[in-house]
Write an enzyme that holds these catalytic residues in place. Structure first.
Site, PDB file in Angstrom:
ATOM      1  N   LYS A 146     -16.052  -1.799  -3.451  1.00  0.00           N
ATOM      2  CA  LYS A 146     -14.744  -1.401  -4.006  1.00  0.00           C
ATOM      3  C   LYS A 146     -13.921  -2.660  -4.213  1.00  0.00           C
ATOM      4  O   LYS A 146     -13.897  -3.533  -3.349  1.00  0.00           O
ATOM      5  CB  LYS A 146     -14.027  -0.429  -3.072  1.00  0.00           C
ATOM      6  CG  LYS A 146     -12.752   0.124  -3.698  1.00  0.00           C
ATOM      7  CD  LYS A 146     -12.266   1.394  -3.023  1.00  0.00           C
ATOM      8  CE  LYS A 146     -11.627   1.150  -1.689  1.00  0.00           C
ATOM      9  NZ  LYS A 146     -11.126   2.377  -1.076  1.00  0.00           N
TER      10      LYS A 146
ATOM     11  N   ARG B 148     -11.974  10.066  -0.096  1.00  0.00           N
ATOM     12  CA  ARG B 148     -12.720   9.680   1.115  1.00  0.00           C
ATOM     13  C   ARG B 148     -11.799   9.580   2.334  1.00  0.00           C
ATOM     14  O   ARG B 148     -12.208   9.877   3.450  1.00  0.00           O
ATOM     15  CB  ARG B 148     -13.558   8.432   0.887  1.00  0.00           C
ATOM     16  CG  ARG B 148     -12.833   7.114   0.604  1.00  0.00           C
ATOM     17  CD  ARG B 148     -12.276   6.487   1.838  1.00  0.00           C
ATOM     18  NE  ARG B 148     -12.275   5.046   1.771  1.00  0.00           N
ATOM     19  CZ  ARG B 148     -11.419   4.280   2.419  1.00  0.00           C
ATOM     20  NH1 ARG B 148     -10.445   4.811   3.132  1.00  0.00           N
ATOM     21  NH2 ARG B 148     -11.512   2.979   2.337  1.00  0.00           N
TER      22      ARG B 148
ATOM     23  N   ASP C 206       9.463  13.744   4.122  1.00  0.00           N
ATOM     24  CA  ASP C 206       9.376  12.366   3.622  1.00  0.00           C
ATOM     25  C   ASP C 206      10.799  11.813   3.593  1.00  0.00           C
ATOM     26  O   ASP C 206      11.753  12.574   3.351  1.00  0.00           O
ATOM     27  CB  ASP C 206       8.763  12.341   2.205  1.00  0.00           C
ATOM     28  CG  ASP C 206       8.283  10.948   1.794  1.00  0.00           C
ATOM     29  OD1 ASP C 206       7.059  10.744   1.684  1.00  0.00           O
ATOM     30  OD2 ASP C 206       9.140  10.052   1.594  1.00  0.00           O
TER      31      ASP C 206
ATOM     32  N   GLY D  37      -1.700   5.921   8.177  1.00  0.00           N
ATOM     33  CA  GLY D  37      -0.945   4.763   7.665  1.00  0.00           C
ATOM     34  C   GLY D  37      -1.094   3.591   8.639  1.00  0.00           C
ATOM     35  O   GLY D  37      -2.124   3.462   9.289  1.00  0.00           O
TER      36      GLY D  37
HETATM   37  N1  LIG Z   1      -6.704   5.130   6.731  1.00  0.00           N
HETATM   38  C1  LIG Z   1      -7.169   4.926   5.525  1.00  0.00           C
HETATM   39  O1  LIG Z   1      -8.372   4.933   5.282  1.00  0.00           O
HETATM   40  C2  LIG Z   1      -6.197   4.724   4.393  1.00  0.00           C
HETATM   41  C3  LIG Z   1      -6.633   4.755   3.059  1.00  0.00           C
HETATM   42  C4  LIG Z   1      -5.702   4.624   2.039  1.00  0.00           C
HETATM   43  C5  LIG Z   1      -4.357   4.429   2.347  1.00  0.00           C
HETATM   44  N2  LIG Z   1      -3.989   4.364   3.664  1.00  0.00           N
HETATM   45  C6  LIG Z   1      -2.588   4.166   4.047  1.00  0.00           C
HETATM   46  O2  LIG Z   1      -1.924   5.417   4.022  1.00  0.00           O
HETATM   47  C7  LIG Z   1      -0.518   5.206   3.849  1.00  0.00           C
HETATM   48  C8  LIG Z   1      -0.026   6.110   2.742  1.00  0.00           C
HETATM   49  O3  LIG Z   1      -0.641   5.691   1.526  1.00  0.00           O
HETATM   50  P1  LIG Z   1      -0.157   6.277   0.118  1.00  0.00           P
HETATM   51  O4  LIG Z   1      -1.090   5.744  -0.882  1.00  0.00           O
HETATM   52  O5  LIG Z   1       0.027   7.743   0.236  1.00  0.00           O
HETATM   53  O6  LIG Z   1       1.272   5.566  -0.015  1.00  0.00           O
HETATM   54  P2  LIG Z   1       2.503   6.059  -0.865  1.00  0.00           P
HETATM   55  O7  LIG Z   1       3.386   4.875  -1.041  1.00  0.00           O
HETATM   56  O8  LIG Z   1       2.053   6.818  -2.061  1.00  0.00           O
HETATM   57  O9  LIG Z   1       3.229   7.117   0.110  1.00  0.00           O
HETATM   58  C9  LIG Z   1       3.819   6.759   1.321  1.00  0.00           C
HETATM   59  C10 LIG Z   1       4.953   7.731   1.586  1.00  0.00           C
HETATM   60  O10 LIG Z   1       5.474   7.472   2.892  1.00  0.00           O
HETATM   61  C11 LIG Z   1       6.878   7.716   2.841  1.00  0.00           C
HETATM   62  N3  LIG Z   1       7.503   7.131   4.006  1.00  0.00           N
HETATM   63  C12 LIG Z   1       7.683   5.816   4.310  1.00  0.00           C
HETATM   64  N4  LIG Z   1       8.287   5.705   5.515  1.00  0.00           N
HETATM   65  C13 LIG Z   1       8.470   6.971   5.980  1.00  0.00           C
HETATM   66  C14 LIG Z   1       9.017   7.516   7.168  1.00  0.00           C
HETATM   67  N5  LIG Z   1       9.530   6.743   8.128  1.00  0.00           N
HETATM   68  N6  LIG Z   1       9.041   8.853   7.323  1.00  0.00           N
HETATM   69  C15 LIG Z   1       8.549   9.666   6.354  1.00  0.00           C
HETATM   70  N7  LIG Z   1       8.013   9.204   5.201  1.00  0.00           N
HETATM   71  C16 LIG Z   1       7.966   7.884   5.021  1.00  0.00           C
HETATM   72  C17 LIG Z   1       7.289   7.114   1.506  1.00  0.00           C
HETATM   73  O11 LIG Z   1       8.557   7.583   1.081  1.00  0.00           O
HETATM   74  C18 LIG Z   1       6.137   7.566   0.603  1.00  0.00           C
HETATM   75  O12 LIG Z   1       6.402   8.808  -0.018  1.00  0.00           O
HETATM   76  C19 LIG Z   1      -0.373   3.719   3.557  1.00  0.00           C
HETATM   77  O13 LIG Z   1       0.006   3.056   4.736  1.00  0.00           O
HETATM   78  C20 LIG Z   1      -1.761   3.299   3.139  1.00  0.00           C
HETATM   79  O14 LIG Z   1      -2.020   1.932   3.343  1.00  0.00           O
HETATM   80  C21 LIG Z   1      -4.867   4.525   4.661  1.00  0.00           C
END
Ligand SMILES: NC(=O)c1ccc[n+]([C@@H]2O[C@H](COP(=O)([O-])OP(=O)(O)OC[C@H]3O[C@@H](n4cnc5c(N)ncnc54)[C@H](O)[C@@H]3O)[C@@H](O)[C@H]2O)c1
Length: 322
Positions: free
Chosen positions: A67, A110, A159, A220
């Site tokens: 990826k 995934r 959110d 996250g």
């Molecule tokens: N574990 C994994 O395998 C994996 C894979 C992909 C992404 N992620 C992580 O998942 C998280 C979310 O990714 P995404 O693509 O959905 O991001 P995104 O930016 O689309 O969404 C994140 C959301 O979190 C909200 N947010 C931020 N702080 C907040 C809080 N204190 N309370 C409530 N809401 C809050 C934001 O307003 C936003 O809507 C990121 O940290 C990303 O790196 C993890």
């Protein structure tokens, strides 16, 4: 060679197929038939961006691919998204490129599927309420995956961004009863299964609000200085990680309490591979609180990409090119 775009990816695989592919992948890793190096980061200083390369080779399943994710935070200024992601699936016997897949959808599927797999082993069988804190891109896939493994009837969502919360509720409403709320404790107190999928650097709810028997998927907080769950949650939970290697180098949710002497490495119960191979039991009582912490793992991409490729061939989907 096949090209699978976002739409193809959304329609090709069911969540059950994705979760089953991931289960096979986690078993493969536990049984020592995987080669997944730490991801390689290439900085592009002039444009304040970076590329991340995430290769994986599973020798037993005969799957390999990479990826490539780019993160260019200034892109929105010129009307482009911050993140692009592409998956290159190769034949490990010859190196031939088999497929190019849209990588953001693959990541959502995934990551959702991995939470679904953890939920299958760790949540109470009778879990009916799902809570989502952080309703961005990943959250939709989390809902779909958890609904695939538990009889969810009601979803509560929060959110900090009310616009994103509203958009999410509109998107999810065909999947079930969804209620937006204005404070995270309203989500947490209702949840049999709770997902935190935020970009927050600090805990997004209080562990005091968790009811006994809750299962949490915290996806996250992917850097050592970020956390979504507080110390109370860590201390009250049986903790399972996607991989020890990833979580112990990236997950502030665990690394911060470890640095403060509040959590020991030995207190982390196991990884998802331990559960799928039966080395360790998942949920052991109706009352325990379980926490699955993930930071992501390149194996998850290759097994889902491979499953999508196989199905595209069977069903003659996607675009073929010589
Ligand atoms: N574990 C994994 O395998 C994996 C894979 C992909 C992404 N992620 C992580 O998942 C998280 C979310 O990714 P995404 O693509 O959905 O991001 P995104 O930016 O689309 O969404 C994140 C959301 O979190 C909200 N947010 C931020 N702080 C907040 C809080 N204190 N309370 C409530 N809401 C809050 C934001 O307003 C936003 O809507 C990121 O940290 C990303 O790196 C993890």
């Amino acid at each position: 060679m096949v090209i699978l775009n976002r739409n193809d990816m959304e329609l090709l695989l069911t969540m059950d197929e994705i979760i089953n592919a991931l289960e096979e992948g986690f078993r493969e890793v536990k049984e020592g038939r995987s080669f997944v190096p730490v991801r390689f980061r290439l900085e592009v200083k002039e444009f304040e961006g970076e590329f991340l390369y995430m290769p994986a080779y599973l020798s037993g399943l005969k799957q390999s691919g990479t990826k490539i994710v780019s993160v260019f935070p200034k892109n929105p200024l010129i009307g482009k998204p911050t993140i692009y992601a592409t998956y290159l699936l190769n034949d490990p016997a010859t190196g031939e490129l088999l497929a190019i897949l849209e990588g953001a959808t693959l990541t959502g599927l995934r990551t959702g599927g991995t939470s679904g797999l953890a939920t299958r082993y760790l949540a109470r069988e009778d879990s009916k309420t799902l809570g989502i804190i952080g309703t961005g891109f990943q959250a939709f896939y989390q809902v779909r995956a958890i609904q695939a493994v538990r009889p969810i009837e009601t979803i509560w969502a929060y959110d900090i961004d009310s616009k994103r919360l509203k958009e999410f509720c509109e998107k999810v409403s065909p999947l079930g009863n969804i209620y937006p709320v204005s404070h995270p404790h309203e989500v947490v107190r209702q949840s049999d299964v709770l997902v935190t999928s935020t970009t927050s650097k600090t805990p997004v709810f209080s562990g005091r609000d968790l009811k006994s028997g809750t299962h949490i998927n915290a996806i996250g907080a992917f850097r050592p200085d970020m956390r979504e769950v507080d110390e109370e949650t860590i201390l009250r939970s049986k903790i399972v990680v996607d991989t020890f290697e990833g979580c112990l180098s990236e997950a502030g949710d665990l690394l911060i309490p470890m640095a403060e002497g509040k959590l020991k490495r030995e207190s982390i119960y196991g990884d998802l591979g331990d559960l799928v191979t039966g080395k360790k039991r998942g949920r052991e009582s109706q009352e325990e609180i379980t926490l699955f912490k993930s930071v992501g793992f390149a194996m998850e991409d290759v097994v889902v990409a491979h499953r999508a490729y196989k199905k595209a061939l069977q069903e003659n989907k996607g675009q073929r090119i010589e």
